[in-house]
Design a protein around this motif. Structure first.
Motif, short mmCIF file in Angstrom:
data_model
loop_
_atom_site.label_atom_id
_atom_site.label_comp_id
_atom_site.label_asym_id
_atom_site.label_seq_id
_atom_site.Cartn_x
_atom_site.Cartn_y
_atom_site.Cartn_z
N TYR A 174 0.77 -1.46 0.16
CA TYR A 174 -0.03 -0.51 0.31
C TYR A 174 0.51 1.33 -0.37
O TYR A 174 1.67 1.33 0.77
CB TYR A 174 -1.03 -0.43 1.55
CG TYR A 174 -1.98 -1.01 1.09
CD1 TYR A 174 -3.23 -0.43 0.11
CD2 TYR A 174 -2.38 -2.44 2.01
CE1 TYR A 174 -4.57 -1.46 0.29
CE2 TYR A 174 -3.36 -2.86 2.14
CZ TYR A 174 -4.39 -2.79 1.10
OH TYR A 174 -5.59 -3.30 1.12
N LYS A 220 -5.19 0.35 -6.12
CA LYS A 220 -6.00 -0.34 -4.59
C LYS A 220 -4.48 -0.16 -4.09
O LYS A 220 -4.60 0.55 -2.47
CB LYS A 220 -5.83 -2.05 -5.30
CG LYS A 220 -7.47 -2.06 -5.28
CD LYS A 220 -8.24 -2.82 -4.83
CE LYS A 220 -9.07 -2.87 -5.68
NZ LYS A 220 -10.65 -3.53 -4.81
N VAL A 272 -8.26 2.35 2.76
CA VAL A 272 -8.88 1.60 2.52
C VAL A 272 -10.16 2.02 2.46
O VAL A 272 -11.49 0.67 3.21
CB VAL A 272 -8.70 0.25 3.12
CG1 VAL A 272 -9.45 -1.11 2.23
CG2 VAL A 272 -7.37 -0.15 2.98
#
Length: 84
Positions: free
Chosen positions: A13, A46, A52
């Motif tokens: 991430y 993503k 998130v």
């Protein structure tokens, strides 16, 4: 079975440009995406969504910046992508 692109397995991430390190370049890409100056494909989106919440916002860009300077509040930035 989860619908997760196989490419995301092992990715991090916040590493939006997928070069293996999280830098101001990644935060800048997120900022540019927010104002429609950059395109992100599904995989990059993503990785950019570090809080998130399924929406890429300035919160995500700020979280990446916080990670870079080691300030609390950087969401999942730096964590390996994991399917929910």
């Amino acid at each position: 079975m989860l619908n997760v692109p196989i490419l995301l397995i092992g990715m991090i991430y916040g590493d939006v440009n997928i070069d293996g390190i999280i830098t101001v370049v990644d935060a800048t890409i997120v900022q540019k995406y927010i104002v429609n100056m950059a395109h992100l494909d599904n995989v990059n989106q993503k990785l950019a969504d570090v809080d998130v919440d399924a929406v890429i916002t300035i919160k995500d860009a700020t979280a990446v910046q916080k990670y870079i300077v080691n300030v609390d509040g950087y969401g999942k930035t730096g964590e390996k992508f994991a399917a929910a």
